[in-house]
Write a protein that holds these residues in place. Structure first.
Motif, PDB file in Angstrom:
ATOM      1  N   THR A  27       0.803  -1.214   0.000  1.00 50.89           N
ATOM      2  CA  THR A  27       0.000   0.000   0.000  1.00 50.89           C
ATOM      3  C   THR A  27       0.836   1.264   0.000  1.00 50.89           C
ATOM      4  OG1 THR A  27      -0.130  -0.061   2.411  1.00 50.89           O
ATOM      5  CG2 THR A  27      -1.905  -1.129   1.183  1.00 50.89           C
ATOM      6  N   SER A  30      -0.256   4.421  -1.626  1.00 49.17           N
ATOM      7  CA  SER A  30      -1.396   5.156  -1.073  1.00 49.17           C
ATOM      8  C   SER A  30      -0.982   6.246  -0.098  1.00 49.17           C
ATOM      9  CB  SER A  30      -2.324   4.179  -0.341  1.00 49.17           C
ATOM     10  OG  SER A  30      -2.796   3.171  -1.195  1.00 49.17           O
ATOM     11  N   TYR A  31       0.305   6.312   0.236  1.00 41.84           N
ATOM     12  CA  TYR A  31       0.762   7.176   1.308  1.00 41.84           C
ATOM     13  C   TYR A  31       1.577   8.360   0.812  1.00 41.84           C
ATOM     14  CZ  TYR A  31      -0.656   3.634   4.661  1.00 41.84           C
ATOM     15  OH  TYR A  31      -1.393   2.770   5.420  1.00 41.84           O
ATOM     16  N   SER A  51       3.356  13.971  -2.160  1.00 41.74           N
ATOM     17  CA  SER A  51       2.078  13.277  -2.216  1.00 41.74           C
ATOM     18  C   SER A  51       2.252  11.860  -2.739  1.00 41.74           C
ATOM     19  CB  SER A  51       1.107  14.044  -3.117  1.00 41.74           C
ATOM     20  OG  SER A  51       1.622  14.107  -4.443  1.00 41.74           O
ATOM     21  N   TRP A  52       1.192  11.070  -2.649  1.00 45.28           N
ATOM     22  CA  TRP A  52       1.275   9.667  -3.042  1.00 45.28           C
ATOM     23  C   TRP A  52       1.671   9.515  -4.519  1.00 45.28           C
ATOM     24  CZ3 TRP A  52      -1.577   7.622  -6.987  1.00 45.28           C
ATOM     25  CH2 TRP A  52      -2.655   8.386  -7.441  1.00 45.28           C
ATOM     26  N   SER A  53       1.239  10.446  -5.352  1.00 41.20           N
ATOM     27  CA  SER A  53       1.532  10.353  -6.775  1.00 41.20           C
ATOM     28  C   SER A  53       2.863  10.985  -7.141  1.00 41.20           C
ATOM     29  CB  SER A  53       0.429  11.036  -7.573  1.00 41.20           C
ATOM     30  OG  SER A  53       0.452  12.431  -7.330  1.00 41.20           O
ATOM     31  N   ASN A  73       7.465   4.932  -7.016  1.00 36.75           N
ATOM     32  CA  ASN A  73       6.487   3.994  -6.462  1.00 36.75           C
ATOM     33  C   ASN A  73       6.729   2.561  -6.926  1.00 36.75           C
ATOM     34  OD1 ASN A  73       5.158   5.895  -4.925  1.00 36.75           O
ATOM     35  ND2 ASN A  73       3.624   6.351  -6.482  1.00 36.75           N
ATOM     36  N   ARG A  99      -1.644   8.954   5.013  1.00 38.71           N
ATOM     37  CA  ARG A  99      -2.468   8.981   3.804  1.00 38.71           C
ATOM     38  C   ARG A  99      -2.762  10.394   3.317  1.00 38.71           C
ATOM     39  NH1 ARG A  99      -4.231   4.102   2.161  1.00 38.71           N
ATOM     40  NH2 ARG A  99      -4.170   2.387   3.664  1.00 38.71           N
TER      41      ARG A  99
END
Length: 121
Positions: A27, A30-31, A51-53, A73, A99
């Motif tokens: 996951t 997602s963080y 950010s997650w992206s 990622n 998150r």
């Protein structure tokens, strides 16, 4: 999510270091990931977050223009490239995950063990 920070060391003022934060867990994507630091006798302070992206980043004024945060990622890794290091950057650096995109340490749910960065003058 389990985090492990690495890449610290002893450098001279003006040098560069690249910190890494390796995460386990499916996951990770997602963080949001943040970097914080704590110098002896001082409170933990925010350094940078992504950010997650990877599409959003934010930096403390003290490091803006010198530090760059990035993430991969596919490799569950976040990097903190630190250039033009100053003695005031000396601290234990921690990576953390949560998150939401945040600069507030208490809002982070998971923390790595920290890596020491020492900058000599």
């Amino acid at each position: 999510v389990q985090l492990q920070a690495s890449g610290g060391g002893l450098v001279q003022a003006g040098d560069s270091l690249r910190l890494s934060c390796a995460a386990s867990g499916r996951t990770f994507v997602s963080y949001a990931i943040g970097w914080f630091r704590q110098a002896p006798g001082k409170e933990r302070e925010f350094v940078a977050t992504i950010s997650w992206s990877g599409g959003s980043t934010y930096y403390a004024d003290s490091v803006k223009g010198r530090f760059t945060i990035s993430r991969d990622n596919a490799k569950n890794t976040v990097h903190l490239q630190m250039n033009s290091l100053k003695p005031d950057d000396t601290a234990v650096y921690y990576c953390a995950a949560q998150r939401r995109f945040s600069v507030v340490a208490v809002e982070y749910d998971y923390w790595g063990q920290g890596t020491q960065v020492t900058v000599s003058s």
